[in-house]
Design a protein around this motif. Structure first.
Motif, PDB file in Angstrom:
ATOM      1  N   ARG A 186       0.839  -1.197   0.000  1.00 18.66           N
ATOM      2  CA  ARG A 186       0.000   0.000   0.000  1.00 18.66           C
ATOM      3  C   ARG A 186       0.877   1.251   0.000  1.00 18.66           C
ATOM      4  NH1 ARG A 186      -3.238  -1.244   5.313  1.00 18.66           N
ATOM      5  NH2 ARG A 186      -1.106  -1.839   5.863  1.00 18.66           N
ATOM      6  N   VAL A 187       0.669   2.124  -0.960  1.00 16.53           N
ATOM      7  CA  VAL A 187       1.422   3.366  -1.075  1.00 16.53           C
ATOM      8  C   VAL A 187       0.444   4.517  -1.282  1.00 16.53           C
ATOM      9  CG1 VAL A 187       3.480   2.229  -1.999  1.00 16.53           C
ATOM     10  CG2 VAL A 187       1.736   3.095  -3.571  1.00 16.53           C
ATOM     11  N   GLU A 188       0.887   5.706  -0.964  1.00 12.76           N
ATOM     12  CA  GLU A 188       0.038   6.876  -1.180  1.00 12.76           C
ATOM     13  C   GLU A 188       0.065   7.273  -2.643  1.00 12.76           C
ATOM     14  OE1 GLU A 188      -0.283  11.621  -0.087  1.00 12.76           O
ATOM     15  OE2 GLU A 188       1.089  10.335   1.057  1.00 12.76           O
ATOM     16  N   ALA A 189      -1.083   7.384  -3.245  1.00 11.23           N
ATOM     17  CA  ALA A 189      -1.194   7.852  -4.630  1.00 11.23           C
ATOM     18  C   ALA A 189      -1.085   9.369  -4.617  1.00 11.23           C
ATOM     19  CB  ALA A 189      -2.507   7.387  -5.250  1.00 11.23           C
ATOM     20  N   GLY A 190       0.151   9.858  -4.575  1.00  9.68           N
ATOM     21  CA  GLY A 190       0.398  11.283  -4.351  1.00  9.68           C
ATOM     22  C   GLY A 190       0.320  12.133  -5.594  1.00  9.68           C
ATOM     23  N   GLY A 191      -0.759  12.046  -6.317  1.00 15.73           N
ATOM     24  CA  GLY A 191      -0.936  12.855  -7.507  1.00 15.73           C
ATOM     25  C   GLY A 191      -2.111  12.347  -8.312  1.00 15.73           C
ATOM     26  N   SER A 192      -2.462  13.093  -9.331  1.00 17.24           N
ATOM     27  CA  SER A 192      -3.632  12.736 -10.136  1.00 17.24           C
ATOM     28  C   SER A 192      -3.293  11.823 -11.306  1.00 17.24           C
ATOM     29  CB  SER A 192      -4.287  14.012 -10.673  1.00 17.24           C
ATOM     30  OG  SER A 192      -3.372  14.745 -11.491  1.00 17.24           O
ATOM     31  N   ARG A 193      -1.972  11.555 -11.527  1.00 18.24           N
ATOM     32  CA  ARG A 193      -1.547  10.731 -12.652  1.00 18.24           C
ATOM     33  C   ARG A 193      -0.499   9.723 -12.191  1.00 18.24           C
ATOM     34  NH1 ARG A 193       0.024  14.297 -17.754  1.00 18.24           N
ATOM     35  NH2 ARG A 193       0.045  12.177 -18.636  1.00 18.24           N
ATOM     36  N   LEU A 194      -0.278   8.711 -13.032  1.00 17.52           N
ATOM     37  CA  LEU A 194       0.702   7.670 -12.734  1.00 17.52           C
ATOM     38  C   LEU A 194       1.612   7.508 -13.954  1.00 17.52           C
ATOM     39  CD1 LEU A 194       1.740   5.380 -10.879  1.00 17.52           C
ATOM     40  CD2 LEU A 194       0.018   3.894 -11.924  1.00 17.52           C
ATOM     41  N   PHE A 195       2.925   7.383 -13.691  1.00 23.54           N
ATOM     42  CA  PHE A 195       3.913   7.229 -14.751  1.00 23.54           C
ATOM     43  C   PHE A 195       4.750   5.986 -14.464  1.00 23.54           C
ATOM     44  CE2 PHE A 195       2.853  11.659 -14.264  1.00 23.54           C
ATOM     45  CZ  PHE A 195       2.630  12.088 -15.564  1.00 23.54           C
ATOM     46  N   LEU A 196       5.084   5.251 -15.518  1.00 25.43           N
ATOM     47  CA  LEU A 196       5.828   4.000 -15.388  1.00 25.43           C
ATOM     48  C   LEU A 196       7.170   4.132 -16.104  1.00 25.43           C
ATOM     49  CD1 LEU A 196       5.588   1.010 -14.359  1.00 25.43           C
ATOM     50  CD2 LEU A 196       4.891   0.438 -16.705  1.00 25.43           C
ATOM     51  N   ASN A 197       8.252   3.791 -15.385  1.00 27.34           N
ATOM     52  CA  ASN A 197       9.594   3.774 -15.968  1.00 27.34           C
ATOM     53  C   ASN A 197       9.877   2.340 -16.402  1.00 27.34           C
ATOM     54  OD1 ASN A 197      12.398   3.698 -16.441  1.00 27.34           O
ATOM     55  ND2 ASN A 197      12.792   5.288 -14.911  1.00 27.34           N
ATOM     56  N   ALA A 198       9.868   2.090 -17.708  1.00 27.12           N
ATOM     57  CA  ALA A 198       9.995   0.720 -18.192  1.00 27.12           C
ATOM     58  C   ALA A 198      10.591   0.684 -19.588  1.00 27.12           C
ATOM     59  CB  ALA A 198       8.620   0.027 -18.210  1.00 27.12           C
ATOM     60  N   ASN A 199      11.370  -0.351 -19.842  1.00 23.32           N
ATOM     61  CA  ASN A 199      11.843  -0.666 -21.183  1.00 23.32           C
ATOM     62  C   ASN A 199      11.099  -1.911 -21.659  1.00 23.32           C
ATOM     63  OD1 ASN A 199      13.145  -1.363 -23.522  1.00 23.32           O
ATOM     64  ND2 ASN A 199      15.176  -1.603 -22.612  1.00 23.32           N
ATOM     65  N   VAL A 200      10.054  -1.698 -22.430  1.00 26.92           N
ATOM     66  CA  VAL A 200       9.276  -2.804 -22.989  1.00 26.92           C
ATOM     67  C   VAL A 200       9.200  -2.647 -24.507  1.00 26.92           C
ATOM     68  CG1 VAL A 200       7.927  -3.464 -20.957  1.00 26.92           C
ATOM     69  CG2 VAL A 200       7.179  -1.513 -22.332  1.00 26.92           C
ATOM     70  N   ARG A 201      10.336  -2.288 -25.095  1.00 23.97           N
ATOM     71  CA  ARG A 201      10.352  -2.105 -26.550  1.00 23.97           C
ATOM     72  C   ARG A 201      10.155  -3.437 -27.283  1.00 23.97           C
ATOM     73  NH1 ARG A 201      15.859  -1.353 -25.173  1.00 23.97           N
ATOM     74  NH2 ARG A 201      17.254  -2.898 -26.135  1.00 23.97           N
ATOM     75  N   ASN A 202      10.442  -4.561 -26.605  1.00 25.05           N
ATOM     76  CA  ASN A 202      10.212  -5.870 -27.209  1.00 25.05           C
ATOM     77  C   ASN A 202       8.944  -6.542 -26.680  1.00 25.05           C
ATOM     78  OD1 ASN A 202      12.623  -5.947 -28.809  1.00 25.05           O
ATOM     79  ND2 ASN A 202      13.774  -6.304 -26.919  1.00 25.05           N
ATOM     80  N   GLY A 203       8.262  -5.857 -25.781  1.00 27.09           N
ATOM     81  CA  GLY A 203       7.074  -6.445 -25.181  1.00 27.09           C
ATOM     82  C   GLY A 203       6.014  -5.402 -24.923  1.00 27.09           C
ATOM     83  N   TRP A 204       5.345  -5.507 -23.780  1.00 28.22           N
ATOM     84  CA  TRP A 204       4.270  -4.584 -23.443  1.00 28.22           C
ATOM     85  C   TRP A 204       4.091  -4.563 -21.929  1.00 28.22           C
ATOM     86  CZ3 TRP A 204       0.659  -7.115 -20.619  1.00 28.22           C
ATOM     87  CH2 TRP A 204       0.621  -8.508 -20.751  1.00 28.22           C
ATOM     88  N   ALA A 205       3.347  -3.594 -21.448  1.00 24.49           N
ATOM     89  CA  ALA A 205       3.022  -3.485 -20.023  1.00 24.49           C
ATOM     90  C   ALA A 205       1.631  -2.912 -19.860  1.00 24.49           C
ATOM     91  CB  ALA A 205       4.041  -2.617 -19.293  1.00 24.49           C
ATOM     92  N   LYS A 206       0.967  -3.320 -18.776  1.00 25.70           N
ATOM     93  CA  LYS A 206      -0.308  -2.742 -18.359  1.00 25.70           C
ATOM     94  C   LYS A 206      -0.277  -2.535 -16.857  1.00 25.70           C
ATOM     95  CE  LYS A 206      -3.573  -4.230 -21.927  1.00 25.70           C
ATOM     96  NZ  LYS A 206      -4.912  -4.838 -22.148  1.00 25.70           N
ATOM     97  N   VAL A 207      -1.074  -1.568 -16.405  1.00 25.52           N
ATOM     98  CA  VAL A 207      -1.076  -1.207 -14.990  1.00 25.52           C
ATOM     99  C   VAL A 207      -2.511  -1.127 -14.493  1.00 25.52           C
ATOM    100  CG1 VAL A 207      -0.366   0.495 -13.265  1.00 25.52           C
ATOM    101  CG2 VAL A 207       1.058   0.116 -15.295  1.00 25.52           C
ATOM    102  N   GLU A 208      -2.714  -1.637 -13.296  1.00 26.21           N
ATOM    103  CA  GLU A 208      -4.013  -1.537 -12.625  1.00 26.21           C
ATOM    104  C   GLU A 208      -3.794  -0.922 -11.249  1.00 26.21           C
ATOM    105  OE1 GLU A 208      -7.111  -4.709 -12.864  1.00 26.21           O
ATOM    106  OE2 GLU A 208      -6.524  -5.066 -10.775  1.00 26.21           O
TER     107      GLU A 208
END
Length: 463
Positions: free
Chosen positions: A372-394
């Motif tokens: 559990r973490v504080e959602a400290g903002g109205s947006r979420l950003f992901l630091n990821a290298n998925v140039r050969n794949g993909w990512a999803k976030v929930e």
């Protein structure tokens, strides 16, 4: 670089569970094969950078360096000097004539501290520079310095203070008597206290029956202060354990505050082969440290036969951001620890922003579920290298309930390589009512690495 809403995947302290992922340490993208600074002045001897701090001057955009030089051919008390340099780009450096301290018959040099001018002082070590307004204008710049004296009376850590980083005065009394000769300091942005990481006073374990003492093993301790002059008793925070290989010792650390945690570049000394390289440790409180990459090298030795093939250690200062990269500096040398003939220079390398370490997945999708973490903002950003794949976030509530509108099925697929992928759901980046609340983040990805995630109201300027 403190940001309570930037979460790094450098350990599992904030990971509730994960599947099909492998921890992966960050790798420098570019590293100098030749030093960017060498000893080229008579007072510098053969080596520069054994200890160094580098800061970017936000007013001028330039860089400032405070570094140690070393010369075994000089008399005791003059073998180690503190010097100053400047640069426009952090790579090409000049050594200005400060005109403050006489050496070799004149003051045309960049020396700002000479131990031999202190009665009885025979040696000196330094590491760590802090700039703040505590103590008034005359103490804006602060450096802890180790001094040893003939007869060992007065040995310990002292403080140097300066209004401008050029002209320095020494605090008359030791700030930590009898401490060892390796140390570093940071200011904690949460508590406002100074943290001093030091080598505590030596002790020797005796075997009895007249046998000689066991060899001293280097550890790292921490003390705290509100004024940089009066310090608490120390607590050991890093020591060898049963999982470390024989000969492993913690020579010292270069700590930084980064994101919502503390990182330490651990200068790991292998006494069996007389070589030293850099590993990574992390902590949420500065006392309890994790070393998930204890056998992996964050900064490795240079090529065999090169200028940095026996010893590397990090500068005692945070990296400087260059767009979507971070620039670091390090010292390297080609001699073993116990060899008197020491050379040394300063190098630099670049690493992707926030990419100290991460979690990797391959063909089979990897899953990460955060604590559990504080959602400290109205947006979420992901630091990821998925140039050969993909990512999803929930994003889920703190008790794990999926939030309509923020589910995996509604998440727009993330592809490519970016330190700041904006996460969107059906085209919308808005976290809605979850902003400001405690939540859990679920990440599914394949063929790539996830390094960090950040809550915020807008994307960072990476220009």
């Amino acid at each position: 670089m403190y940001d309570p809403h930037l979460h790094l995947f450098v350990d599992d302290a904030e990971v509730d569970a994960s599947w099909n992922v492998t921890p992966t340490i960050g790798r420098p993208e570019r590293r100098t094969h030749d030093p960017i600074m060498t000893a080229d002045q008579p007072w510098e001897g053969r080596g520069v950078g054994m200890d160094l701090s580098i800061l970017k001057d936000e007013a001028t955009g330039g860089f400032r360096m405070w570094y140690r030089s070393f010369d075994y051919d000089s008399p005791t008390g003059d073998q180690v000097l503190l010097n100053y340099a400047e640069s426009d780009d952090g790579i090409n450096w000049t050594k200005p004539n400060l005109g403050q301290i006489e050496f070799g018959g004149n003051s045309n040099n960049n020396i700002f501290h000479r131990p031999s001018l202190i009665p009885g002082c025979r040696a000196m070590e330094s590491h760590g520079l802090i700039v703040d307004d505590v103590g008034g204008p005359q103490r804006r710049y602060k450096i802890p310095v180790y001094h040893s004296f003939h007869g060992d009376q007065g040995n310990g850590l002292y403080a140097l203070f300066s209004p401008d980083g050029i002209s320095w005065t020494q605090h008359p009394e030791p700030i930590y008597a009898q401490a060892g000769d390796r140390h570093s300091a940071i200011k904690d942005p949460v508590s406002g206290a100074y943290w001093l990481f030091l080598r505590p006073p030596r002790y020797h374990a005796r075997m009895g029956n007249g046998a000689p003492p066991l060899p001293y093993k280097r550890v790292v301790a921490r003390a705290t202060s509100q004024d940089f002059a009066n310090w608490s008793d120390y607590t050991i925070v890093l020591r060898n354990d049963a999982f470390d290989t024989r000969g492993t010792e913690f020579y010292n650390i270069a700590p930084i505050v980064y994101g919502n945690r503390y990182l330490a570049f651990v200068n790991l000394y292998d006494t069996e082969v007389e070589r030293m390289w850099v590993t990574l440790a992390s902590s949420l409180d500065g006392l309890h440290w994790q070393r998930p990459f204890r056998r992996e090298r964050f900064v490795d030795l240079g090529a065999e036969g090169g200028w940095d093939d026996s010893w590397v250690n990090m500068s005692d200062s945070p990296p400087v951001r260059e767009g979507d990269r971070m620039r670091f500096w390090f010292h390297g040398r080609e001699e073993a620890h116990a060899v008197n003939y020491r050379t040394g220079g300063i190098g630099t390398f670049v690493l992707g922003l926030d990419r100290f370490a991460g979690l990797s997945a391959g063909r089979e999708s990897g899953w990460i579920v955060t604590d559990r973490v504080e959602a400290g903002g109205s947006r979420l950003f992901l630091n990821a290298n998925v140039r050969n794949g993909w990512a999803k976030v929930e994003v889920r509530t703190s008790n794990g309930t999926p939030i309509p509108g923020l589910t995996l099925d509604e998440c727009d697929e993330i592809r490519g390589d970016s330190v700041e992928h904006p996460v969107t759901w059906n085209g919308s980046p808005n976290l809605g009512a979850v902003a400001g609340e405690r939540a859990r983040v679920h990440i599914e990805f394949s063929y790539g690495q996830v390094f960090a995630y950040r809550f915020g109201n807008e994307a960072r300027d990476l220009s």
